[in-house]
Design a protein around this motif. Sequence first.
Motif, PDB file in Angstrom:
ATOM      1  N   PHE A  72      38.356  38.966  68.836  1.00 13.70           N
ATOM      2  CA  PHE A  72      38.001  38.340  67.565  1.00 13.70           C
ATOM      3  C   PHE A  72      37.848  36.832  67.695  1.00 13.70           C
ATOM      4  N   GLY A  73      37.784  36.342  68.922  1.00 12.59           N
ATOM      5  CA  GLY A  73      37.619  34.909  69.111  1.00 12.59           C
ATOM      6  C   GLY A  73      38.862  34.127  68.748  1.00 12.59           C
ATOM      7  N   HIS A  74      40.026  34.718  68.988  1.00 11.83           N
ATOM      8  CA  HIS A  74      41.309  34.087  68.689  1.00 11.83           C
ATOM      9  C   HIS A  74      41.414  33.675  67.224  1.00 11.83           C
ATOM     10  N   THR A  75      40.871  34.476  66.339  1.00  9.85           N
ATOM     11  CA  THR A  75      40.974  34.216  64.897  1.00  9.85           C
ATOM     12  C   THR A  75      41.942  35.203  64.286  1.00  9.85           C
ATOM     13  N   PHE A  76      42.559  34.782  63.203  1.00 11.62           N
ATOM     14  CA  PHE A  76      43.542  35.617  62.521  1.00 11.62           C
ATOM     15  C   PHE A  76      42.891  36.295  61.317  1.00 11.62           C
ATOM     16  N   PRO A  77      43.366  37.473  60.976  1.00 17.48           N
ATOM     17  CA  PRO A  77      42.776  38.200  59.832  1.00 17.48           C
ATOM     18  C   PRO A  77      43.200  37.581  58.511  1.00 17.48           C
ATOM     19  N   PHE A  78      42.709  36.369  58.261  1.00 13.05           N
ATOM     20  CA  PHE A  78      43.101  35.675  57.048  1.00 13.05           C
ATOM     21  C   PHE A  78      42.497  36.328  55.814  1.00 13.05           C
ATOM     22  N   TYR A  79      43.183  36.118  54.699  1.00 12.28           N
ATOM     23  CA  TYR A  79      42.722  36.645  53.417  1.00 12.28           C
ATOM     24  C   TYR A  79      41.385  36.003  53.066  1.00 12.28           C
TER      25      TYR A  79
ATOM     26  N   THR B  18      49.221  50.514  42.691  1.00  7.84           N
ATOM     27  CA  THR B  18      49.486  51.493  41.626  1.00  7.84           C
ATOM     28  C   THR B  18      49.730  52.885  42.204  1.00  7.84           C
ATOM     29  N   TRP B  19      50.496  53.669  41.441  1.00  5.19           N
ATOM     30  CA  TRP B  19      50.736  55.070  41.783  1.00  5.19           C
ATOM     31  C   TRP B  19      50.497  55.982  40.580  1.00  5.19           C
ATOM     32  N   ARG B  20      49.736  55.527  39.603  1.00  5.64           N
ATOM     33  CA  ARG B  20      49.406  56.388  38.465  1.00  5.64           C
ATOM     34  C   ARG B  20      48.587  57.583  38.926  1.00  5.64           C
ATOM     35  N   LEU B  21      48.461  58.547  38.020  1.00  4.59           N
ATOM     36  CA  LEU B  21      47.684  59.741  38.345  1.00  4.59           C
ATOM     37  C   LEU B  21      46.236  59.342  38.630  1.00  4.59           C
ATOM     38  N   GLY B  22      45.714  59.830  39.732  1.00  6.64           N
ATOM     39  CA  GLY B  22      44.360  59.488  40.137  1.00  6.64           C
ATOM     40  C   GLY B  22      44.290  58.302  41.073  1.00  6.64           C
ATOM     41  N   GLU B  23      45.407  57.638  41.322  1.00 12.31           N
ATOM     42  CA  GLU B  23      45.455  56.489  42.231  1.00 12.31           C
ATOM     43  C   GLU B  23      46.227  56.872  43.494  1.00 12.31           C
ATOM     44  N   ASN B  24      45.843  56.259  44.606  1.00  7.37           N
ATOM     45  CA  ASN B  24      46.480  56.534  45.890  1.00  7.37           C
ATOM     46  C   ASN B  24      47.115  55.253  46.404  1.00  7.37           C
ATOM     47  N   TYR B  25      48.437  55.215  46.365  1.00 13.57           N
ATOM     48  CA  TYR B  25      49.160  54.011  46.785  1.00 13.57           C
ATOM     49  C   TYR B  25      48.950  53.737  48.273  1.00 13.57           C
ATOM     50  N   ALA B  26      48.947  54.781  49.085  1.00 15.33           N
ATOM     51  CA  ALA B  26      48.807  54.597  50.532  1.00 15.33           C
ATOM     52  C   ALA B  26      47.460  53.960  50.872  1.00 15.33           C
ATOM     53  N   GLU B  27      46.403  54.381  50.191  1.00  7.98           N
ATOM     54  CA  GLU B  27      45.091  53.780  50.456  1.00  7.98           C
ATOM     55  C   GLU B  27      45.045  52.320  50.040  1.00  7.98           C
ATOM     56  N   GLU B  28      45.683  51.988  48.944  1.00  7.30           N
ATOM     57  CA  GLU B  28      45.714  50.588  48.525  1.00  7.30           C
ATOM     58  C   GLU B  28      46.497  49.733  49.525  1.00  7.30           C
ATOM     59  N   TYR B  29      47.564  50.300  50.081  1.00  7.55           N
ATOM     60  CA  TYR B  29      48.324  49.553  51.083  1.00  7.55           C
ATOM     61  C   TYR B  29      47.506  49.350  52.359  1.00  7.55           C
ATOM     62  N   GLU B  30      46.769  50.374  52.786  1.00  7.24           N
ATOM     63  CA  GLU B  30      45.904  50.223  53.960  1.00  7.24           C
ATOM     64  C   GLU B  30      44.816  49.180  53.708  1.00  7.24           C
ATOM     65  N   SER B  31      44.286  49.141  52.497  1.00  3.50           N
ATOM     66  CA  SER B  31      43.297  48.121  52.167  1.00  3.50           C
ATOM     67  C   SER B  31      43.895  46.725  52.234  1.00  3.50           C
TER      68      SER B  31
ATOM     69  N   PRO C 277      54.954  38.384  53.630  1.00  7.89           N
ATOM     70  CA  PRO C 277      55.911  38.754  52.582  1.00  7.89           C
ATOM     71  C   PRO C 277      55.348  39.791  51.605  1.00  7.89           C
ATOM     72  N   VAL C 278      54.061  39.675  51.279  1.00  8.20           N
ATOM     73  CA  VAL C 278      53.441  40.636  50.361  1.00  8.20           C
ATOM     74  C   VAL C 278      53.383  42.015  51.001  1.00  8.20           C
ATOM     75  N   LEU C 279      52.964  42.073  52.261  1.00 11.38           N
ATOM     76  CA  LEU C 279      52.879  43.354  52.950  1.00 11.38           C
ATOM     77  C   LEU C 279      54.253  43.972  53.157  1.00 11.38           C
ATOM     78  N   TYR C 280      55.258  43.137  53.369  1.00 13.13           N
ATOM     79  CA  TYR C 280      56.610  43.649  53.586  1.00 13.13           C
ATOM     80  C   TYR C 280      57.111  44.380  52.336  1.00 13.13           C
ATOM     81  N   LEU C 281      56.958  43.753  51.163  1.00 11.99           N
ATOM     82  CA  LEU C 281      57.409  44.402  49.931  1.00 11.99           C
ATOM     83  C   LEU C 281      56.560  45.622  49.599  1.00 11.99           C
ATOM     84  N   ALA C 282      55.255  45.535  49.821  1.00 12.63           N
ATOM     85  CA  ALA C 282      54.386  46.682  49.535  1.00 12.63           C
ATOM     86  C   ALA C 282      54.730  47.863  50.440  1.00 12.63           C
ATOM     87  N   GLU C 283      55.117  47.586  51.684  1.00  8.62           N
ATOM     88  CA  GLU C 283      55.449  48.668  52.611  1.00  8.62           C
ATOM     89  C   GLU C 283      56.721  49.391  52.196  1.00  8.62           C
TER      90      GLU C 283
END
Length: 338
Positions: A4-11, A131-144, A153-159
């Motif tokens: 990746f050319g020594h680049t970080f996956p920044f937001y 979200t984990w409401r009906l029709g939503e997939n929490y695992a897919e949102e975390y992968e995104s 810190p955000v990924l740690y709490l989401a995990e």
Amino acid sequence: MAAFGHTFPFYAGPKPTFPMDTTLAIIITIFLTALVTFIIILPGIRGKMRLFWLLRVVTSLFIGAVILAVNFSSEWSVGQVNINTSYKAFSSQWISADIGLQVGLGGINITLTGTPVQQLDETINYNEKFTWRLGENYAEEYESALKKGLPDPVLYLAEKFTPTSPCGLHGQYRLAGHYTSAILWVAFLCWLLANVMLFMPVLVYGGHMLLATGIFQLLGLIFFSMATSLTPLCPLRLGTAALHVHHGPAFWITLTTGLLCVLLGLAMVVAHRMQPHRLKAFFNQSVGENHEPEWTPEEGGLLSPRYQSTAKSLEPQDIPLSEACRKLEHPRVPDSAL
């Protein structure tokens, strides 16, 4: 990382955010519109009834708005702490920031705000929802979120709230959220029925439905508290700080509204027993109205006032025996026979 050319996956950059949740904004706008409309027509109500109508409408709209708003709120359990921790993956840079966790009935919301906001030549101000409401997939949102390269810190709490996490927070809070939300929808239905009955000559049943509204709100709170306290909360440590979660504003305002509904419902039931005329006067109903049919011992049972006089005229009368014999001896001759 060389590929990746020594680049970080920044937001990708800060997203434009609305100052508050859009669903809550819509709910508040609808009820405020109804309140403003009533205030416009309020001067057309005369005398003391103006104050009575104002109290009724404001209280009713407040109860309905709270039941709907807390159902979509993300502040049932909240926590916030200041941390000094690594910023992103594969980076040795540290930041100082305030991280917040809001747990709702349908998911979680994680905020990360730098202190100061501008650090490392970036604007550290994140607000992420999972979200984990009906029709939503929490695992897919975390992968995104992983693909976006959100801060550590955000990924740690989401995990911690993923279905595969050993903490078990996903199943615990998801179960509590689903059933508490269902109970609150029942409370909202009772509130609708209470409003309908309070405009009809069945005030005591309106009080019963208002009492049921408060009871269902309290039942939802009891279930949420029990479901979230079955197992001890998994420790949430970010660097040297620990994040502790406690009941948030949505929980306490639901408790307040539930107790208010119970007190109002009980007050209406007691007033119907003790002072029914004053209760009818407060709700702008005629005090002299009596909608119960009158039972009379005559034949026909339930008679309307129109036929009661006729029935009374047909009652048997006591006639002395001498007078009856005199009428038989001298019967009256019809005029047509003359």
